[in-house]
Design a protein around this motif. Structure first.
Motif, PDB file in Angstrom:
ATOM      1  N   THR A   4       0.846  -1.189   0.000  1.00 37.28           N
ATOM      2  CA  THR A   4       0.000   0.000   0.000  1.00 37.28           C
ATOM      3  C   THR A   4       0.884   1.243   0.000  1.00 37.28           C
ATOM      4  N   LYS A   5       0.268   2.396  -0.296  1.00 39.56           N
ATOM      5  CA  LYS A   5       1.033   3.644  -0.337  1.00 39.56           C
ATOM      6  C   LYS A   5       1.661   3.963   1.019  1.00 39.56           C
ATOM      7  N   ASP A   6       0.916   3.709   2.080  1.00 45.98           N
ATOM      8  CA  ASP A   6       1.467   3.988   3.408  1.00 45.98           C
ATOM      9  C   ASP A   6       2.659   3.099   3.714  1.00 45.98           C
ATOM     10  N   ASP A   7       2.538   1.818   3.333  1.00 44.31           N
ATOM     11  CA  ASP A   7       3.644   0.895   3.570  1.00 44.31           C
ATOM     12  C   ASP A   7       4.863   1.261   2.736  1.00 44.31           C
ATOM     13  N   ILE A   8       4.629   1.712   1.518  1.00 47.11           N
ATOM     14  CA  ILE A   8       5.755   2.131   0.664  1.00 47.11           C
ATOM     15  C   ILE A   8       6.490   3.291   1.319  1.00 47.11           C
ATOM     16  N   GLU A   9       5.716   4.240   1.844  1.00 43.53           N
ATOM     17  CA  GLU A   9       6.331   5.428   2.437  1.00 43.53           C
ATOM     18  C   GLU A   9       7.171   5.083   3.651  1.00 43.53           C
ATOM     19  N   THR A  10       6.714   4.136   4.438  1.00 47.35           N
ATOM     20  CA  THR A  10       7.435   3.800   5.672  1.00 47.35           C
ATOM     21  C   THR A  10       8.484   2.710   5.483  1.00 47.35           C
ATOM     22  N   LEU A  11       8.233   1.766   4.552  1.00 41.07           N
ATOM     23  CA  LEU A  11       9.100   0.590   4.435  1.00 41.07           C
ATOM     24  C   LEU A  11      10.084   0.650   3.274  1.00 41.07           C
ATOM     25  N   ILE A  12       9.717   1.378   2.194  1.00 41.83           N
ATOM     26  CA  ILE A  12      10.546   1.370   0.987  1.00 41.83           C
ATOM     27  C   ILE A  12      11.265   2.686   0.761  1.00 41.83           C
ATOM     28  N   ALA A  13      10.532   3.800   0.890  1.00 39.00           N
ATOM     29  CA  ALA A  13      11.096   5.107   0.542  1.00 39.00           C
ATOM     30  C   ALA A  13      12.387   5.438   1.291  1.00 39.00           C
ATOM     31  N   PRO A  14      12.486   5.200   2.601  1.00 41.68           N
ATOM     32  CA  PRO A  14      13.754   5.529   3.279  1.00 41.68           C
ATOM     33  C   PRO A  14      14.947   4.761   2.726  1.00 41.68           C
ATOM     34  N   THR A  15      14.737   3.482   2.434  1.00 44.24           N
ATOM     35  CA  THR A  15      15.822   2.677   1.864  1.00 44.24           C
ATOM     36  C   THR A  15      16.200   3.169   0.477  1.00 44.24           C
ATOM     37  N   LEU A  16      15.197   3.561  -0.298  1.00 46.76           N
ATOM     38  CA  LEU A  16      15.453   4.066  -1.646  1.00 46.76           C
ATOM     39  C   LEU A  16      16.233   5.373  -1.603  1.00 46.76           C
ATOM     40  N   THR A  55       6.109  10.402  -4.881  1.00 47.48           N
ATOM     41  CA  THR A  55       7.211  10.967  -5.662  1.00 47.48           C
ATOM     42  C   THR A  55       7.481  12.394  -5.220  1.00 47.48           C
ATOM     43  N   LYS A  56       6.387  13.149  -5.021  1.00 45.95           N
ATOM     44  CA  LYS A  56       6.535  14.553  -4.609  1.00 45.95           C
ATOM     45  C   LYS A  56       7.239  14.665  -3.260  1.00 45.95           C
ATOM     46  N   THR A  57       6.845  13.832  -2.321  1.00 45.93           N
ATOM     47  CA  THR A  57       7.370  13.967  -0.958  1.00 45.93           C
ATOM     48  C   THR A  57       8.707  13.266  -0.748  1.00 45.93           C
ATOM     49  N   ASN A  58       8.992  12.255  -1.580  1.00 44.87           N
ATOM     50  CA  ASN A  58      10.180  11.439  -1.300  1.00 44.87           C
ATOM     51  C   ASN A  58      11.203  11.379  -2.427  1.00 44.87           C
ATOM     52  N   LEU A  59      10.743  11.429  -3.688  1.00 46.45           N
ATOM     53  CA  LEU A  59      11.650  11.083  -4.785  1.00 46.45           C
ATOM     54  C   LEU A  59      12.204  12.265  -5.567  1.00 46.45           C
ATOM     55  N   VAL A  60      11.508  13.397  -5.601  1.00 46.58           N
ATOM     56  CA  VAL A  60      11.999  14.523  -6.398  1.00 46.58           C
ATOM     57  C   VAL A  60      13.377  14.966  -5.908  1.00 46.58           C
TER      58      VAL A  60
END
Length: 588
Positions: A237-249, A280-285
């Motif tokens: 889910t989007k919430d899980d991506i934000e907490t579990l994937i985005a920091p590692t990325l 993408t806006k909050t984590n990837l740009v």
């Protein structure tokens, strides 16, 4: 009386002899005939004799073993062993091949095992395929364990709950194996395994593995974990991506190894699509901007190649703001980068930002960068800008670019490298259409004529095709005034190559010019060249007359063209006579 030999044993006997031969090519050819041998033996003997024999004779050249792995994985070979009910009989030889030392053989064996798995019933997967995975995954040598990594995803969906738990545990062991090669193989298959695993198990079992592999001491393992990131994100889910994937990325985008950062840049658009526009806006740009500013040129080039796609996939509500605030400062630096590959990569995509930013922002922010790159010392950078001109023209119009564009075109047209000159010729019809006939005649028509007398044949040939394309854009009447006088004047040139170019130009222009122009302007010049002192010119006259004959009156053919061709059939040169005879036959 002597007993007749048992011919039913013949295929196996021949195969044994050939596989024991010292000639590798002979052994290779025998393996490639395996399907034929299996068909001759029948499915029962293939299972009972051929497959056991192959399993026991795997000490051979790598090329032979690779061919064997390929043959056993062929979809038709399942038929030769008796169909899907007996597909498991193919596993023993492929299992042995999956454990050999040579990587390409193991990879082909795993590929074949994955193919054969598709013919297994869930019961057969449980009874035969999973035990094979178990043996490979617990093998003493790392070779078998690396091969096992590629088999979990195909077996998992058909397994029972208890077996699925065992498979997850076994894959976990491979991800934490002491041997880097095994962890690398596991990281490479982590994404597809995550897709196969149930959603609730991804968070509990797969995500910890992802974090461990993404922080592995070996950069070759970390970069493969990054490659798996998009597939894993697609299961969350989007919430899980934000907490579990985005920091590692985000951490991977700043990894100490440039190879990991390069992988992040190369896969960034896939990752962006997986996480969605809001994340993408909050984590990837910010992460993408850091890759555009990376100290390693290869990383900057990889990120630059993805620039247009990345910006296209930004959410419309914040796209312009994000590009101008965070991406544009990076682009301005990249436009004058010290590395030409980075500048070239940017030049190939930067024009695509114009439709995203609109006319005013393009003129204010992008146009100065276009002009900088049009003056770049590297021809490839200038070519990439010019080749993408159409997208900018649709947004702001050609008038904004023409003053700076034309000097760059002239420089490219006169470049010392003939391939650069050839490339700019290919873009000339597009430029002509965008510049309009008046600007083209004033600024570029002379260049087109200059190419007709270039020292390189490929340039002269391309220049004649360019003329035809220009006539298609501007019309036959324009050709009669702007092009033909200069082309036909070359028929008087002392250099026979230039006279030949006149004929080559006439050949292509005949296709697009009116009958009046062909008859009134072109035909007389071709007929005069029939008495040229150079044989190459004379036999090309015969070829040109064949082309012209389709566009002129029959009276001209019989009254003017055929007499000239008849005379050429008496020429001293054999080639002239041959092509003249061919032309007469074609014209008549």
């Amino acid at each position: 009386m002597a007993k007749e030999p048992d011919n039913s044993l013949y295929p196996i006997a021949v195969l044994i002899d050939e596989l024991r031969n010292d000639d590798v090519n002979l052994r290779l050819n025998s393996i490639k005939k395996l399907s034929t041998i299996a068909l001759a033996l029948g499915d029962e003997r293939t299972r009972s004799e051929l497959l056991p024999f192959l399993t026991d004779t795997l000490d051979d050249d790598d090329e032979v073993l690779w061919a064997l792995a390929e043959q056993l994985g062929d979809k038709d070979f399942v038929v030769f062993v008796g169909g899907p009910n007996y597909a498991h009989t193919l596993l023993p030889p492929l299992e042995s091949l999956a454990a050999v030392e040579e990587t390409v053989v193991r990879d082909k064996a795993v590929e074949s095992l994955r193919s054969v798995a598709g013919h297994h019933s869930p019961e057969a997967i449980e009874e035969f395929f999973v035990p094979m995975i178990r043996r490979l995954a617990s093998g003493e040598w790392f070779t078998s364990r690396t091969s096992a990594c590629g088999l979990f995803a195909v077996a998992y969906p058909s397994a029972t709950d208890a077996t699925k738990q065992e498979l997850r545990k076994s894959f976990n062991n491979l991800c934490t194996d002491d041997t880097p090669m095994v962890r690398r193989a596991a990281a490479g298959k982590l994404g597809e395994f995550a897709v196969a695993v149930e959603g609730e198990m991804v968070k509990s079992d797969v995500i910890p593995l992802f974090h461990n592999l993404a922080n592995d001491e070996q950069d070759s393992v970390r970069l493969l974990a990054v490659e798996a990131c998009a597939a894993i994100a697609g299961t969350l889910t989007k919430d899980d991506i934000e907490t579990l994937i985005a920091p590692t990325l985000n951490s991977a985008a700043k990894d100490k190894s440039w190879r990991v950062r390069y992988m992040v840049a190369d896969k960034f658009v896939e990752l962006q699509k997986a996480v969605g526009p809001q994340l993408t806006k909050t984590n990837l740009v910010h992460a993408f901007a850091s890759l555009l500013k990376d100290p390693e040129a290869e990383v900057r080039a990889a990120a630059s190649n993805k620039l247009k796609e990345f910006c296209e996939n930004l959410g419309e509500e914040y796209r312009t703001e994000a590009i101008l605030a965070q991406i544009m400062p990076c682009i301005q630096t990249l436009a004058t980068d010290a590395n030409q590959h980075v500048k070239s990569a940017l030049a190939s995509v930067i024009m695509g930002l114009s439709p995203l930013l609109g006319k005013d922002n393009t003129i204010e922010h992008l146009l100065p960068l276009f002009l900088v790159q049009l003056k770049d010392d590297c021809p490839e950078v200038r070519l990439n800008i010019i080749s993408s001109l159409e997208s900018v023209n649709k947004v702001i119009g050609i008038s904004q670019l023409s003053q700076s564009l034309l000097p760059a075109i002239v420089d490219l047209a006169e470049d010392t490298k003939w391939r650069v000159r050839l490339a700019i010729i290919e873009y000339m019809p597009l430029l002509a259409e965008q510049l309009g006939v008046e600007v083209f005649e004033e600024k570029l028509n002379a260049l087109c004529m200059q190419w007709l007398i270039d020292n390189v044949y490929a340039i002269r040939q391309a220049a004649t095709v360019n003329l035809r394309n220009l006539v298609e854009k501007f019309g036959s009447d324009w050709a009669r005034v702007a092009i033909l006088p200069k082309v036909l004047a070359m028929a008087q040139d002392p250099n026979y190559l230039h006279r030949l170019t006149t004929l080559f130009s006439i050949n292509v222009l005949t296709e697009v010019c009116s009958e009046e122009v062909v008859q009134g302007s072109m035909l007389p010049v071709v007929l005069k060249l029939a008495i040229d002192p150079v044989a190459n010119v004379r036999f090309n006259v015969a070829k040109s007359l064949t082309k012209i004959a389709t566009k002129v009156d029959k009276e001209l053919v019989s009254g003017e063209m055929l007499p000239v061709l008849d005379k050429l059939t008496q020429d001293d040169d054999s080639d002239v006579r041959y092509f003249s005879d061919e032309a007469i036959a074609s014209v008549k």
